[in-house]
Design an enzyme around this catalytic site. Structure first.
Site, PDB file in Angstrom:
ATOM      1  N   GLN A   1       0.823  -1.210   0.000  1.00  0.00           N
ATOM      2  CA  GLN A   1       0.000   0.000   0.000  1.00  0.00           C
ATOM      3  C   GLN A   1       0.857   1.260   0.000  1.00  0.00           C
ATOM      4  O   GLN A   1       1.907   1.302   0.636  1.00  0.00           O
ATOM      5  CB  GLN A   1      -0.889   0.002   1.247  1.00  0.00           C
ATOM      6  CG  GLN A   1      -2.208   0.689   1.021  1.00  0.00           C
ATOM      7  CD  GLN A   1      -3.270   0.227   2.007  1.00  0.00           C
ATOM      8  OE1 GLN A   1      -3.304  -0.921   2.409  1.00  0.00           O
ATOM      9  NE2 GLN A   1      -4.159   1.118   2.401  1.00  0.00           N
TER      10      GLN A   1
ATOM     11  N   SER B   1       3.851  -6.681   2.762  1.00  0.00           N
ATOM     12  CA  SER B   1       2.480  -6.629   3.291  1.00  0.00           C
ATOM     13  C   SER B   1       1.488  -7.104   2.218  1.00  0.00           C
ATOM     14  O   SER B   1       1.501  -8.260   1.825  1.00  0.00           O
ATOM     15  CB  SER B   1       2.177  -5.210   3.783  1.00  0.00           C
ATOM     16  OG  SER B   1       0.943  -5.167   4.454  1.00  0.00           O
ATOM     17  N   LEU B   2       0.650  -6.200   1.711  1.00  0.00           N
ATOM     18  CA  LEU B   2      -0.286  -6.533   0.632  1.00  0.00           C
ATOM     19  C   LEU B   2       0.427  -7.211  -0.542  1.00  0.00           C
ATOM     20  O   LEU B   2      -0.117  -8.111  -1.184  1.00  0.00           O
ATOM     21  CB  LEU B   2      -0.956  -5.232   0.161  1.00  0.00           C
ATOM     22  CG  LEU B   2      -1.574  -5.233  -1.233  1.00  0.00           C
ATOM     23  CD1 LEU B   2      -2.843  -6.062  -1.224  1.00  0.00           C
ATOM     24  CD2 LEU B   2      -1.840  -3.821  -1.709  1.00  0.00           C
TER      25      LEU B   2
ATOM     26  N   ARG C   1      -9.656  -8.682   2.215  1.00  0.00           N
ATOM     27  CA  ARG C   1      -8.676  -8.167   3.166  1.00  0.00           C
ATOM     28  C   ARG C   1      -8.867  -6.660   3.365  1.00  0.00           C
ATOM     29  O   ARG C   1      -8.889  -6.151   4.484  1.00  0.00           O
ATOM     30  CB  ARG C   1      -7.267  -8.457   2.634  1.00  0.00           C
ATOM     31  CG  ARG C   1      -6.115  -7.964   3.518  1.00  0.00           C
ATOM     32  CD  ARG C   1      -4.799  -8.249   2.787  1.00  0.00           C
ATOM     33  NE  ARG C   1      -3.614  -8.076   3.613  1.00  0.00           N
ATOM     34  CZ  ARG C   1      -2.869  -6.977   3.644  1.00  0.00           C
ATOM     35  NH1 ARG C   1      -3.223  -5.923   2.917  1.00  0.00           N
ATOM     36  NH2 ARG C   1      -1.791  -6.915   4.417  1.00  0.00           N
TER      37      ARG C   1
ATOM     38  N   HIS D   1      -0.876  -4.314  10.955  1.00  0.00           N
ATOM     39  CA  HIS D   1       0.184  -5.172  11.515  1.00  0.00           C
ATOM     40  C   HIS D   1       0.357  -4.956  13.021  1.00  0.00           C
ATOM     41  O   HIS D   1       1.472  -4.856  13.523  1.00  0.00           O
ATOM     42  CB  HIS D   1       1.508  -4.960  10.759  1.00  0.00           C
ATOM     43  CG  HIS D   1       1.372  -5.245   9.298  1.00  0.00           C
ATOM     44  ND1 HIS D   1       1.208  -6.531   8.810  1.00  0.00           N
ATOM     45  CD2 HIS D   1       1.309  -4.418   8.221  1.00  0.00           C
ATOM     46  CE1 HIS D   1       1.076  -6.462   7.493  1.00  0.00           C
ATOM     47  NE2 HIS D   1       1.122  -5.205   7.126  1.00  0.00           N
TER      48      HIS D   1
ATOM     49  N   GLN E   1      -0.091 -12.628   9.148  1.00  0.00           N
ATOM     50  CA  GLN E   1       0.484 -11.372   8.670  1.00  0.00           C
ATOM     51  C   GLN E   1      -0.272 -10.121   9.124  1.00  0.00           C
ATOM     52  O   GLN E   1       0.331  -9.084   9.380  1.00  0.00           O
ATOM     53  CB  GLN E   1       0.558 -11.417   7.139  1.00  0.00           C
ATOM     54  CG  GLN E   1       1.441 -10.355   6.520  1.00  0.00           C
ATOM     55  CD  GLN E   1       0.860  -9.820   5.229  1.00  0.00           C
ATOM     56  OE1 GLN E   1      -0.256  -9.298   5.196  1.00  0.00           O
ATOM     57  NE2 GLN E   1       1.618  -9.959   4.159  1.00  0.00           N
TER      58      GLN E   1
END
Length: 294
Positions: free
Chosen positions: A9, A88-89, A113, A195, A244
């Site tokens: 992101q 991440s993503l 998500r 997170h 995650q």
């Protein structure tokens, strides 16, 4: 050995993916498929939307995923990874690119998500902050000593961490971090504490969807944010992907492990060049470049 990296992101920009759409029949097919799966014309927002429109939760994550996953697909024989990782993503794009899951499944999970994270953000006001110029252990210690929920969330490169948690706890931690010698400790313009333990409701919601999705043995190992090591077992990949949302992104550690395991060239696949910049701060001796179609 070649490692392919997939951004997360923040990498979005107006016009993203348009060159792929216009120059590749396969890319056009996949973008049109994405519009159907999502139930709205994400292509219109990606190609013509404003920065504010691209920042909408339901748009941002699928848009970055699409740019990366479709680029990897249309590179064809040019795309030959020995290993992959996603920030991440970006881990979802990496898992489609290395054939762990199908494109449609990856997009559906990313959309779920995004909405689950948005819901978690609305349940509890929370935020994140960038911390520059301190050792990891100092940041971790100050987070532990701060009252309330605040944790190290993104280990981006040496001397650059992101912390995440309740608004007041993050602000208090920023004051303490500045006093401890941080060059900067700045709140980020994000809608929630990604997170961190505050994403637990989103994790529970996404877990069911991930468990129900078909994962195959990948074409090459993925270095996951949670484990930082090479993973090829589909059930372990699922477990790490579920963890995650509430666990930190150990990007520095993952990149260092990839180098130890033989990676010499790192190629960023998708919008922006943030990951190339981070890699130069992690280890200047390795080669970095940007993926494209020729």
């Amino acid at each position: 050995m070649k490692a392919y990296l997939f951004p997360g992101q923040g990498a979005q920009f107006s016009g993203m993916g348009l060159d792929l759409y216009e120059n590749s029949h396969r890319a056009k097919e996949l973008f049109e498929q994405a519009n159907e799966i999502l139930g709205f014309e994400i292509t219109k927002i990606m190609f013509e939307g404003t920065a504010d429109e691209l920042k909408e939760t339901k748009v941002t994550q699928p848009a970055i995923f699409l740019h990366s996953a479709i680029l990897a697909e249309v590179m064809g024989d040019q795309f030959k990874p020995d290993m992959v990782a996603g920030h991440s993503l970006g881990e979802f794009s990496a898992l489609v690119a290395n054939k762990t899951m199908a494109f449609n499944d990856g997009l559906s999970l990313v959309s779920k998500r995004a909405l689950a994270m948005q819901k978690a953000c609305e349940m509890q006001p929370s935020t994140m902050a960038a911390v520059l110029g301190l050792e990891d252990n100092v940041v971790e210690r100050i987070c532990e000593e701060t009252t309330g929920v605040v944790v190290a969330a993104n280990y981006n490169c040496p001397g650059q961490l992101v912390i995440s948690g309740e608004i007041e706890a993050v602000k208090k931690a920023c004051e303490s971090l500045s006093e401890a010698g941080a060059k900067r400790a700045l709140l980020l313009p994000v809608g929630g504490a990604f997170h961190s333990p505050l994403m637990q409701p989103a994790r529970e919601e996404l877990a069911a969807a991930i468990e129900a999705t078909q994962f195959s043995t990948p074409a090459c190992p993925v270095y996951q944010n949670v484990s930082t090591t090479a993973v090829t077992d589909p059930s372990e990949i699922k477990k790490n992907l579920i963890s995650q949302l509430t666990a930190p992104v150990k990007w520095t550690q993952s990149m260092q492990q990839m180098i130890k395991d033989g990676a010499t060239t790192f190629i960023e696949v998708g919008p922006g060049n943030v990951l190339q910049g981070l890699m130069r701060k992690i280890d200047r001796s390795v080669e970095t470049s940007k993926a494209g179609i020729s």
